[in-house]
Every structure is written in structure tokens, then in C-alpha cells.
Scaffold this motif. Structure first.
Motif, mmCIF file in Angstrom:
data_model
loop_
_atom_site.group_PDB
_atom_site.id
_atom_site.type_symbol
_atom_site.label_atom_id
_atom_site.label_comp_id
_atom_site.label_asym_id
_atom_site.label_seq_id
_atom_site.Cartn_x
_atom_site.Cartn_y
_atom_site.Cartn_z
ATOM 1 N N TRP A 60 -19.258 16.386 19.096
ATOM 2 C CA TRP A 60 -20.266 15.378 18.780
ATOM 3 C C TRP A 60 -19.823 14.532 17.581
ATOM 4 N N ILE A 61 -19.286 15.201 16.551
ATOM 5 C CA ILE A 61 -18.833 14.484 15.354
ATOM 6 C C ILE A 61 -17.664 13.563 15.710
ATOM 7 N N ARG A 62 -16.751 14.039 16.574
ATOM 8 C CA ARG A 62 -15.624 13.204 17.007
ATOM 9 C C ARG A 62 -16.132 11.958 17.721
ATOM 10 N N GLN A 63 -17.103 12.135 18.604
ATOM 11 C CA GLN A 63 -17.650 10.988 19.324
ATOM 12 C C GLN A 63 -18.315 9.996 18.362
ATOM 13 N N ALA A 64 -19.006 10.509 17.353
ATOM 14 C CA ALA A 64 -19.619 9.626 16.362
ATOM 15 C C ALA A 64 -18.551 8.892 15.557
ATOM 16 N N CYS A 65 -17.424 9.564 15.265
ATOM 17 C CA CYS A 65 -16.300 8.907 14.573
ATOM 18 C C CYS A 65 -15.772 7.742 15.405
ATOM 19 N N CYS A 66 -15.660 7.957 16.693
ATOM 20 C CA CYS A 66 -15.172 6.892 17.578
ATOM 21 C C CYS A 66 -16.088 5.679 17.520
ATOM 22 N N SER A 67 -17.378 5.901 17.333
ATOM 23 C CA SER A 67 -18.325 4.791 17.280
ATOM 24 C C SER A 67 -18.165 3.968 16.003
ATOM 25 N N LEU A 68 -17.506 4.532 14.986
ATOM 26 C CA LEU A 68 -17.348 3.850 13.706
ATOM 27 C C LEU A 68 -16.075 3.016 13.599
ATOM 28 N N LYS A 69 -15.181 3.135 14.558
ATOM 29 C CA LYS A 69 -13.946 2.349 14.531
ATOM 30 C C LYS A 69 -14.274 0.866 14.633
ATOM 31 N N THR A 70 -13.547 0.047 13.899
ATOM 32 C CA THR A 70 -13.793 -1.393 13.956
ATOM 33 C C THR A 70 -13.439 -1.969 15.320
ATOM 34 N N ASP A 71 -12.492 -1.351 15.995
ATOM 35 C CA ASP A 71 -12.093 -1.843 17.318
ATOM 36 C C ASP A 71 -12.747 -1.037 18.449
ATOM 37 N N ALA A 72 -13.849 -0.358 18.138
ATOM 38 C CA ALA A 72 -14.545 0.463 19.138
ATOM 39 C C ALA A 72 -15.159 -0.418 20.226
ATOM 40 N N SER A 73 -15.029 0.051 21.444
ATOM 41 C CA SER A 73 -15.659 -0.653 22.564
ATOM 42 C C SER A 73 -17.165 -0.408 22.516
ATOM 43 N N GLU A 74 -17.892 -1.165 23.296
ATOM 44 C CA GLU A 74 -19.344 -0.948 23.363
ATOM 45 C C GLU A 74 -19.655 0.471 23.834
ATOM 46 N N TRP A 75 -18.846 0.987 24.764
ATOM 47 C CA TRP A 75 -19.036 2.353 25.257
ATOM 48 C C TRP A 75 -18.823 3.353 24.133
ATOM 49 N N ASP A 76 -17.768 3.175 23.332
ATOM 50 C CA ASP A 76 -17.508 4.092 22.218
ATOM 51 C C ASP A 76 -18.637 4.062 21.193
ATOM 52 N N LYS A 77 -19.207 2.885 20.972
ATOM 53 C CA LYS A 77 -20.279 2.760 19.989
ATOM 54 C C LYS A 77 -21.555 3.480 20.413
ATOM 55 N N LYS A 78 -21.750 3.601 21.717
ATOM 56 C CA LYS A 78 -22.988 4.196 22.214
ATOM 57 C C LYS A 78 -22.823 5.590 22.815
ATOM 58 N N ARG A 79 -21.581 6.017 23.057
ATOM 59 C CA ARG A 79 -21.347 7.282 23.754
ATOM 60 C C ARG A 79 -22.017 8.470 23.069
#
Length: 137
Positions: A59-78
Motif C-alpha cells: 500500500w505504501i509503495r502504491q502511495a509512493c507511485c502516486s507522488l511521482k511528478t511523472d505519475a500517470s493518472e492511474w498511478d495517482k489514483k491506484r
């Protein structure tokens, strides 16, 4: 921001001993430039009751992915889809601490996850605890 997520497991009588064991292993395998060998401190976190520590780390890894500046919309909401609503605020704050404060987090593994690590590393039956260290580099 460019960041690489990492996970390392360690074994020891205490979380500090397990951290340094995992740190030394990362140094020996220093092919990656963003791993535990670049860290010198950690913060122990408790997994909520009833939550598998490996699931919590995911869960924490997925939240980290949402914080990347180049995160896709899917990564931001996953992480919003997979992390229970009651846990989302805490998970996101831990991910932000890893990213913004460069923290490494340590979670104690128990049950099958700890047993698998003990068997894999030939330490089955030895006294000590297994911990998972996660962070970004």
C-alpha cells in the motif's frame, strides 16, 4: 522527482541489528544506486492490527507511485482503489515521509512471510526477528 522504491529484509535480535544486516547486504550488492546501502537511519512503524505487513508495504509503495511528478493518472489514483479508506491518510503520510524526508521505514514480519525468509536464508530455528525495510532513493 526521480525516485526508485526499494525493499530489503533483514534478520536480527532487534530492528537495529536487522537494519545493519540488510544494509551490509545491500552494500555487497551495490549494483543499484538507490537502495538501502545509501541509508543510515530508519523509522520503525507498526502494522495495523489485522493487516499483513507485506500488504501494508505494498500500500505504501502504491502511495509512493502516486507522488511521482511523472505519475500517470492511474498511478495517482491506484492506491485509492486498493487501500481501505480508513487507512489511506496514514499510508499516504508514510509515503510522503519516505519521499519528502528521505525516510526508510521498518516493519516487523511475522507468520509465513518471516518463515519464508528464514528458510530462504538458512536461519530457520535461530532466535531473532525478521524485518522489512522500505524506502526510496
Amino acid at each position: 522527482m526521480k525516485m526508485t522504491y526499494f525493499e530489503r529484509q533483514g534478520f536480527g535480535a532487534s530492528i537495529g541489528e536487522a537494519f545493519w544486516t540488510a544494509h551490509q547486504e545491500a552494500q555487497e550488492q551495490a549494483g543499484a544506486n538507490s537502495d538501502l546501502h545509501t541509508k543510515t537511519t530508519f523509522e520503525e512503524i507498526n502494522t495495523p492490527a489485522g493487516v499483513n505487513p507485506l500488504k501494508y508495504a505494498e500500500w505504501i509503495r502504491q502511495a509512493c507511485c502516486s507522488l511521482k511528478t511523472d505519475a500517470s493518472e492511474w498511478d495517482k489514483k491506484r492506491y485509492l482503489l486498493f487501500v481501505p479508506k480508513a487507512r489511506q491518510t496514514k499510508v499516504l503520510s508514510l509515503a510522503q515521509a519516505m519521499v519528502d524526508e528521505n525516510k526508510t521505514l521498518g516493519l516487523r514480519l511475522k507468520g509465513p512471510a518471516a518463515s519464508a525468509f528464514r528458510i530462504k536464508n538458512g536461519i530457520k530455528g535461530k532466535h531473532g526477528k525478521v524485518f522489512l525495510f522500505i524506502g526510496v532513493g
